[in-house]
Design a protein around this motif. Structure first.
Motif, PDB file in Angstrom:
ATOM      1  N   VAL A  46       2.494   1.632  -3.503  1.00  0.00           N
ATOM      2  CA  VAL A  46       1.548   2.174  -4.485  1.00  0.00           C
ATOM      3  C   VAL A  46       1.318   3.655  -4.246  1.00  0.00           C
ATOM      4  O   VAL A  46       1.288   4.467  -5.185  1.00  0.00           O
ATOM      5  CB  VAL A  46       0.225   1.382  -4.450  1.00  0.00           C
ATOM      6  CG1 VAL A  46      -0.863   2.084  -5.258  1.00  0.00           C
ATOM      7  CG2 VAL A  46       0.442  -0.033  -4.965  1.00  0.00           C
ATOM      8  N   GLU A  47       1.163   4.035  -2.988  1.00  0.00           N
ATOM      9  CA  GLU A  47       0.950   5.445  -2.658  1.00  0.00           C
ATOM     10  C   GLU A  47       2.135   6.293  -3.109  1.00  0.00           C
ATOM     11  O   GLU A  47       1.960   7.382  -3.668  1.00  0.00           O
ATOM     12  CB  GLU A  47       0.726   5.593  -1.158  1.00  0.00           C
ATOM     13  CG  GLU A  47       0.301   6.977  -0.746  1.00  0.00           C
ATOM     14  CD  GLU A  47      -0.002   7.063   0.740  1.00  0.00           C
ATOM     15  OE1 GLU A  47       0.448   8.039   1.371  1.00  0.00           O
ATOM     16  OE2 GLU A  47      -0.674   6.151   1.258  1.00  0.00           O
ATOM     17  N   LEU A  48       3.340   5.797  -2.919  1.00  0.00           N
ATOM     18  CA  LEU A  48       4.538   6.508  -3.353  1.00  0.00           C
ATOM     19  C   LEU A  48       4.557   6.645  -4.873  1.00  0.00           C
ATOM     20  O   LEU A  48       4.826   7.727  -5.405  1.00  0.00           O
ATOM     21  CB  LEU A  48       5.792   5.778  -2.874  1.00  0.00           C
ATOM     22  CG  LEU A  48       7.127   6.366  -3.339  1.00  0.00           C
ATOM     23  CD1 LEU A  48       7.337   7.725  -2.713  1.00  0.00           C
ATOM     24  CD2 LEU A  48       8.257   5.429  -3.011  1.00  0.00           C
ATOM     25  N   GLU A  70       2.061   6.669  -6.900  1.00  0.00           N
ATOM     26  CA  GLU A  70       1.008   7.596  -7.315  1.00  0.00           C
ATOM     27  C   GLU A  70       1.406   9.044  -7.118  1.00  0.00           C
ATOM     28  O   GLU A  70       0.961   9.923  -7.841  1.00  0.00           O
ATOM     29  CB  GLU A  70      -0.291   7.292  -6.562  1.00  0.00           C
ATOM     30  CG  GLU A  70      -0.944   6.001  -7.038  1.00  0.00           C
ATOM     31  CD  GLU A  70      -2.130   5.585  -6.210  1.00  0.00           C
ATOM     32  OE1 GLU A  70      -2.331   6.136  -5.075  1.00  0.00           O
ATOM     33  OE2 GLU A  70      -2.881   4.705  -6.651  1.00  0.00           O
ATOM     34  N   ARG A  71       2.274   9.313  -6.153  1.00  0.00           N
ATOM     35  CA  ARG A  71       2.733  10.682  -5.896  1.00  0.00           C
ATOM     36  C   ARG A  71       3.792  11.149  -6.898  1.00  0.00           C
ATOM     37  O   ARG A  71       3.974  12.322  -7.094  1.00  0.00           O
ATOM     38  CB  ARG A  71       3.316  10.794  -4.492  1.00  0.00           C
ATOM     39  CG  ARG A  71       2.281  10.708  -3.425  1.00  0.00           C
ATOM     40  CD  ARG A  71       2.904  10.903  -2.091  1.00  0.00           C
ATOM     41  NE  ARG A  71       1.923  10.727  -1.045  1.00  0.00           N
ATOM     42  CZ  ARG A  71       2.147  10.971   0.218  1.00  0.00           C
ATOM     43  NH1 ARG A  71       3.339  11.405   0.603  1.00  0.00           N
ATOM     44  NH2 ARG A  71       1.210  10.788   1.096  1.00  0.00           N
ATOM     45  N   ASP A 100       0.830  -1.203   0.000  1.00  0.00           N
ATOM     46  CA  ASP A 100       0.000   0.000   0.000  1.00  0.00           C
ATOM     47  C   ASP A 100       0.867   1.256   0.000  1.00  0.00           C
ATOM     48  O   ASP A 100       0.597   2.209  -0.739  1.00  0.00           O
ATOM     49  CB  ASP A 100      -0.943   0.015   1.203  1.00  0.00           C
ATOM     50  CG  ASP A 100      -2.053  -1.017   1.106  1.00  0.00           C
ATOM     51  OD1 ASP A 100      -2.345  -1.487  -0.016  1.00  0.00           O
ATOM     52  OD2 ASP A 100      -2.630  -1.356   2.166  1.00  0.00           O
ATOM     53  N   ALA A 101       1.921   1.252   0.807  1.00  0.00           N
ATOM     54  CA  ALA A 101       2.839   2.412   0.854  1.00  0.00           C
ATOM     55  C   ALA A 101       3.572   2.557  -0.487  1.00  0.00           C
ATOM     56  O   ALA A 101       3.767   3.678  -0.973  1.00  0.00           O
ATOM     57  CB  ALA A 101       3.842   2.240   1.989  1.00  0.00           C
TER      58      ALA A 101
END
Length: 129
Positions: free
Chosen positions: A123-125, A127-128, A120-121
């Motif tokens: 993917v979040e990275l 996406e940023r 999850d972290a």
């Protein structure tokens, strides 16, 4: 193949939308595992086989890593995101057995929940960026 022990494991809450009273793996996991039946073996082909299977299912390979004792009878772990029946993305694991000859699918459980948090972290990275 999916062993009865794996199929009966409770699934991590991070997957969302899974009926925890249901002992069977979700259909999308079974379909993904069936698409890996032709796997020829070896570490080198594992990543590519899993990447292609994830792509065919509308998902993606996030990363793979040595199992390092995280899962019994496992040499490598690939972390994937695949769509569930409601088209939400869910994190699942592809496990290369210790002999390097068979890939089995597994929903994350308590032992591997940290991989879901890392995914999850990750993917979040991405996406940023």
């Amino acid at each position: 193949m999916i062993s009865p022990e794996i199929a009966a494991r409770p699934q991590a809450s991070a997957l969302g939308g899974i009926d925890h009273s249901e002992p069977m793996l979700p259909l999308e996991l079974v379909e993904l595992e069936l698409s890996l039946e032709g796997y020829a073996g070896g570490d080198a082909g594992f990543c590519e086989a899993v990447r292609q299977a994830a792509k065919r299912s509308g998902g993606e390979l996030l990363f793979d890593l040595p199992a390092g004792g995280l899962v019994a009878d496992c040499r490598r772990i690939a972390v994937l995101r695949i769509p569930d029946e409601g088209n939400e993305m869910r994190v699942v694991l592809a496990l290369l057995d210790y002999a390097g000859t068979e890939i089995r699918m597994q929903a994350p459980d308590e032992e591997t929940a940290h991989l879901v948090r890392f995914a999850d972290a990750f993917v979040e990275l991405l996406e940023r960026i």
